[in-house]
Design a protein around this motif. Structure first.
Motif, PDB file in Angstrom:
ATOM      1  N   ASP A 154      33.925 -11.746   2.803  1.00 21.83           N
ATOM      2  CA  ASP A 154      33.736 -11.115   4.100  1.00 21.83           C
ATOM      3  C   ASP A 154      32.507 -10.221   3.978  1.00 21.83           C
ATOM      4  O   ASP A 154      31.978 -10.031   2.879  1.00 21.83           O
ATOM      5  N   ASN A 155      32.046  -9.695   5.098  1.00 20.51           N
ATOM      6  CA  ASN A 155      30.873  -8.830   5.081  1.00 20.51           C
ATOM      7  C   ASN A 155      31.282  -7.365   4.972  1.00 20.51           C
ATOM      8  O   ASN A 155      32.115  -6.891   5.739  1.00 20.51           O
ATOM      9  N   LYS A 156      30.712  -6.668   4.017  1.00 25.76           N
ATOM     10  CA  LYS A 156      30.950  -5.240   3.850  1.00 25.76           C
ATOM     11  C   LYS A 156      29.788  -4.486   4.475  1.00 25.76           C
ATOM     12  O   LYS A 156      28.624  -4.728   4.152  1.00 25.76           O
ATOM     13  N   GLN A 157      30.109  -3.581   5.392  1.00 25.09           N
ATOM     14  CA  GLN A 157      29.067  -2.858   6.113  1.00 25.09           C
ATOM     15  C   GLN A 157      29.364  -1.372   6.114  1.00 25.09           C
ATOM     16  O   GLN A 157      30.525  -0.970   6.196  1.00 25.09           O
ATOM     17  N   ASN A 158      28.324  -0.583   6.017  1.00 19.52           N
ATOM     18  CA  ASN A 158      28.463   0.862   6.193  1.00 19.52           C
ATOM     19  C   ASN A 158      28.036   1.186   7.620  1.00 19.52           C
ATOM     20  O   ASN A 158      26.878   1.010   7.986  1.00 19.52           O
ATOM     21  N   ILE A 159      28.993   1.605   8.433  1.00 14.78           N
ATOM     22  CA  ILE A 159      28.733   1.878   9.848  1.00 14.78           C
ATOM     23  C   ILE A 159      28.722   3.384  10.066  1.00 14.78           C
ATOM     24  O   ILE A 159      29.684   4.083   9.738  1.00 14.78           O
ATOM     25  N   VAL A 160      27.613   3.878  10.603  1.00 12.86           N
ATOM     26  CA  VAL A 160      27.459   5.319  10.834  1.00 12.86           C
ATOM     27  C   VAL A 160      27.503   5.591  12.327  1.00 12.86           C
ATOM     28  O   VAL A 160      26.679   5.082  13.099  1.00 12.86           O
ATOM     29  N   ILE A 161      28.492   6.377  12.746  1.00 16.28           N
ATOM     30  CA  ILE A 161      28.646   6.751  14.156  1.00 16.28           C
ATOM     31  C   ILE A 161      28.469   8.260  14.291  1.00 16.28           C
ATOM     32  O   ILE A 161      28.667   9.000  13.318  1.00 16.28           O
TER      33      ILE A 161
ATOM     34  N   MET B 188      41.976  -4.775   7.767  1.00 11.81           N
ATOM     35  CA  MET B 188      42.250  -3.797   8.832  1.00 11.81           C
ATOM     36  C   MET B 188      41.226  -2.667   8.805  1.00 11.81           C
ATOM     37  O   MET B 188      40.712  -2.251   9.853  1.00 11.81           O
ATOM     38  N   ASP B 189      40.914  -2.183   7.606  1.00 11.14           N
ATOM     39  CA  ASP B 189      39.913  -1.109   7.483  1.00 11.14           C
ATOM     40  C   ASP B 189      38.574  -1.548   8.053  1.00 11.14           C
ATOM     41  O   ASP B 189      37.898  -0.789   8.762  1.00 11.14           O
ATOM     42  N   ASN B 190      38.187  -2.781   7.743  1.00  9.84           N
ATOM     43  CA  ASN B 190      36.919  -3.312   8.252  1.00  9.84           C
ATOM     44  C   ASN B 190      36.971  -3.451   9.770  1.00  9.84           C
ATOM     45  O   ASN B 190      36.001  -3.131  10.479  1.00  9.84           O
ATOM     46  N   SER B 191      38.103  -3.888  10.288  1.00  7.89           N
ATOM     47  CA  SER B 191      38.277  -4.054  11.726  1.00  7.89           C
ATOM     48  C   SER B 191      38.159  -2.714  12.447  1.00  7.89           C
ATOM     49  O   SER B 191      37.588  -2.616  13.540  1.00  7.89           O
ATOM     50  N   GLN B 192      38.683  -1.669  11.832  1.00 10.30           N
ATOM     51  CA  GLN B 192      38.589  -0.325  12.426  1.00 10.30           C
ATOM     52  C   GLN B 192      37.136   0.110  12.548  1.00 10.30           C
ATOM     53  O   GLN B 192      36.724   0.654  13.585  1.00 10.30           O
ATOM     54  N   LYS B 193      36.362  -0.124  11.488  1.00 13.27           N
ATOM     55  CA  LYS B 193      34.947   0.265  11.511  1.00 13.27           C
ATOM     56  C   LYS B 193      34.180  -0.507  12.584  1.00 13.27           C
ATOM     57  O   LYS B 193      33.327   0.052  13.288  1.00 13.27           O
ATOM     58  N   LEU B 194      34.474  -1.787  12.708  1.00 18.19           N
ATOM     59  CA  LEU B 194      33.817  -2.596  13.735  1.00 18.19           C
ATOM     60  C   LEU B 194      34.197  -2.105  15.130  1.00 18.19           C
ATOM     61  O   LEU B 194      33.353  -2.038  16.026  1.00 18.19           O
ATOM     62  N   ALA B 195      35.474  -1.764  15.316  1.00 14.78           N
ATOM     63  CA  ALA B 195      35.929  -1.255  16.615  1.00 14.78           C
ATOM     64  C   ALA B 195      35.209   0.040  16.961  1.00 14.78           C
ATOM     65  O   ALA B 195      34.799   0.251  18.116  1.00 14.78           O
ATOM     66  N   GLU B 196      35.041   0.916  15.988  1.00 11.97           N
ATOM     67  CA  GLU B 196      34.332   2.172  16.216  1.00 11.97           C
ATOM     68  C   GLU B 196      32.890   1.896  16.652  1.00 11.97           C
ATOM     69  O   GLU B 196      32.399   2.481  17.624  1.00 11.97           O
ATOM     70  N   ALA B 197      32.227   0.991  15.925  1.00 15.00           N
ATOM     71  CA  ALA B 197      30.821   0.686  16.226  1.00 15.00           C
ATOM     72  C   ALA B 197      30.667   0.125  17.636  1.00 15.00           C
ATOM     73  O   ALA B 197      29.795   0.561  18.404  1.00 15.00           O
ATOM     74  N   VAL B 198      31.516  -0.835  17.991  1.00 16.50           N
ATOM     75  CA  VAL B 198      31.416  -1.470  19.306  1.00 16.50           C
ATOM     76  C   VAL B 198      31.720  -0.473  20.416  1.00 16.50           C
ATOM     77  O   VAL B 198      31.031  -0.430  21.446  1.00 16.50           O
ATOM     78  N   ALA B 199      32.754   0.355  20.226  1.00 11.47           N
ATOM     79  CA  ALA B 199      33.130   1.338  21.251  1.00 11.47           C
ATOM     80  C   ALA B 199      32.015   2.357  21.479  1.00 11.47           C
ATOM     81  O   ALA B 199      31.689   2.699  22.626  1.00 11.47           O
ATOM     82  N   PHE B 200      31.420   2.845  20.408  1.00  8.66           N
ATOM     83  CA  PHE B 200      30.352   3.839  20.553  1.00  8.66           C
ATOM     84  C   PHE B 200      29.118   3.218  21.198  1.00  8.66           C
ATOM     85  O   PHE B 200      28.443   3.873  22.001  1.00  8.66           O
TER      86      PHE B 200
ATOM     87  N   LEU C 121      29.184   0.781  23.375  1.00  9.17           N
ATOM     88  CA  LEU C 121      29.547   0.654  24.793  1.00  9.17           C
ATOM     89  C   LEU C 121      29.371   1.978  25.529  1.00  9.17           C
ATOM     90  O   LEU C 121      28.975   2.007  26.697  1.00  9.17           O
ATOM     91  N   ALA C 122      29.669   3.063  24.824  1.00  2.54           N
ATOM     92  CA  ALA C 122      29.589   4.390  25.444  1.00  2.54           C
ATOM     93  C   ALA C 122      28.170   4.953  25.425  1.00  2.54           C
ATOM     94  O   ALA C 122      27.947   6.087  25.884  1.00  2.54           O
ATOM     95  N   GLY C 123      27.219   4.170  24.907  1.00  2.00           N
ATOM     96  CA  GLY C 123      25.825   4.583  24.953  1.00  2.00           C
ATOM     97  C   GLY C 123      25.326   5.371  23.757  1.00  2.00           C
ATOM     98  O   GLY C 123      24.237   5.941  23.799  1.00  2.00           O
ATOM     99  N   TYR C 124      26.089   5.407  22.685  1.00  2.00           N
ATOM    100  CA  TYR C 124      25.672   6.149  21.488  1.00  2.00           C
ATOM    101  C   TYR C 124      24.883   5.236  20.541  1.00  2.00           C
ATOM    102  O   TYR C 124      25.060   4.014  20.533  1.00  2.00           O
ATOM    103  N   ASP C 125      24.049   5.854  19.706  1.00  3.53           N
ATOM    104  CA  ASP C 125      23.336   5.126  18.661  1.00  3.53           C
ATOM    105  C   ASP C 125      24.288   4.890  17.484  1.00  3.53           C
ATOM    106  O   ASP C 125      24.995   5.805  17.048  1.00  3.53           O
ATOM    107  N   VAL C 126      24.282   3.665  16.998  1.00  2.00           N
ATOM    108  CA  VAL C 126      25.132   3.291  15.864  1.00  2.00           C
ATOM    109  C   VAL C 126      24.260   2.631  14.799  1.00  2.00           C
ATOM    110  O   VAL C 126      23.480   1.734  15.101  1.00  2.00           O
TER     111      VAL C 126
END
Length: 355
Positions: free
Chosen positions: A225-232, A118-130, A132-137
């Motif tokens: 699974d893949n562990k990623q550090n996502i910076v938004i 779930m924690d990983n899914s949250q980070k992925l959701a944040e990355a995809v949403a940002f 979509l909104a035109g932000y650098d991720v």
């Protein structure tokens, strides 16, 4: 009192006494059935939960006239009573225990794994949403996330859920596919040096490779699974309320994106439920228990339900959702999506919900 009436009363008393004994025995049997274990888990419809109160985006705007909802499945170990219930209820299913938990995995480990996913899914959701909104991720691949270990295999004694494997024999493993590729060139009995991170601390261990169950390949016995550090660029707080698993990815993405998209209300007054994993490229993936989630969404009064169109044909999540919707007679619209863009495009085409 006549002799005939006396005999009749005696018979009635015996009959009542006999029925009482049967009722008592049935009650005892029912009570005991709650303590008789089985080798199954039971799944049932859970709930549909509004996401806006759960998610807070820094500088975001909550102006929804409708709502986005994640959907859940209730799951637990099935005792004999639940086993019998599942035989007669169309809204309950049994799953063999080994299909839910890894061999030797405790319930505590299962909960940990589901929360990590779930924690990983949250980070992925944040990355995809940002995105979509035109932000650098920025996405930094950190290694192979251990989501579980198999009882009786090398990793069980050395690794824990949440560990991140960073290299094998000095060769970096930024993703799960890299680990599998390295191990595919080796044979059972070979020894490898694993470097990993646990709770921020680096460590190393030597493991001997073995042939994996139901496979000719060799390995160490982990669920990777893949562990990623996502910076938004903005802070996002998600209070997932103990909900585990990856299947809320799509709906969390839509809620975050809607809060970032301050110039419009994507919900347009509709109650929008759905399910599906989310990948970094916005792909919506297959999930389990979609029939239960359709039932939960319908009970919550959803107008729209997004279902993953993961495979063509009758085996897809979408077709299963359609079948369930037909069975329960819901008016809720079942909408197939392959990517988050499909969901956004569908909502953009909808008129505002009539008051």
């Amino acid at each position: 009192m006549s002799e005939d009436r006396l005999i009749s009363n005696q018979r009635r008393a015996k009959s009542t006494k006999g029925f009482s004994w049967v009722l008592a025995l049935a009650s005892v049997a029912l009570g005991l059935s709650f303590f008789v274990p089985t080798n199954y888990y039971i799944t049932r419809p859970g709930s549909a939960i509004d996401l806006a109160p759960m998610i807070e985006v820094e500088g975001g705007k909550k102006d929804e006239t409708g709502t986005f909802m994640l959907t859940t499945v209730r799951m637990g170990e099935a005792n004999l009573a639940w086993y019998v219930y599942a035989q007669v209820s169309p809204d309950a299913e049994l799953m063999q225990k080994e299909l839910v938990v890894s061999q030797g995995e405790s319930n505590e480990d299962f909960v940990k794994r589901e929360q990590a996913v779930m924690d990983n899914s949250q980070k992925l959701a944040e990355a995809v949403a940002f995105k979509l909104a035109g932000y650098d991720v920025k996405v930094e691949k950190q290694g192979v996330w251990v989501m579980g270990t198999i009882d009786g295999y090398p990793a069980k004694k050395e690794l824990k859920i949440g560990d991140v494997i960073t290299s094998v024999d000095g060769v970096p493993t930024p993703e799960a596919k890299d680990l599998l590729q390295i191990l595919s060139k080796k044979k059972a009995g070979d020894t490898v040096l694993l470097a990993y991170v646990r709770d921020g601390q680096e460590a190393k261990t030597m493991l001997t490779l073995v042939t994996l169950p139901e496979s000719k390949s060799v390995g160490i016995g982990v669920r990777p699974d893949n562990k990623q550090n996502i910076v938004i660029p903005k802070k996002v707080n998600i209070a997932s309320q103990g909900i585990g698993g990856p299947s809320a990815g799509l709906m969390m993405t839509l809620e975050i994106y809607d809060q970032l998209k301050t110039d419009a209300d994507m919900t347009k007054g509709y109650r929008i439920a759905g399910t599906g994993t989310i990948a970094l490229d916005g792909t919506v993936g297959r999930i389990g228990g979609i029939n239960h989630k359709v039932v939960a969404a319908d009970k919550a009064g959803a107008d729209i339900f997004f279902a993953p169109q993961d495979t063509p044909g009758a085996d897809s999540n979408y077709e299963e959702a359609l079948a369930t919707a037909k069975r329960i007679g819901t008016k809720m619209r079942i909408v197939p999506v392959k990517t988050v863009n499909d969901a956004v495009a569908y909502l953009n085409e909808q008129p505002k919900k009539p008051s």
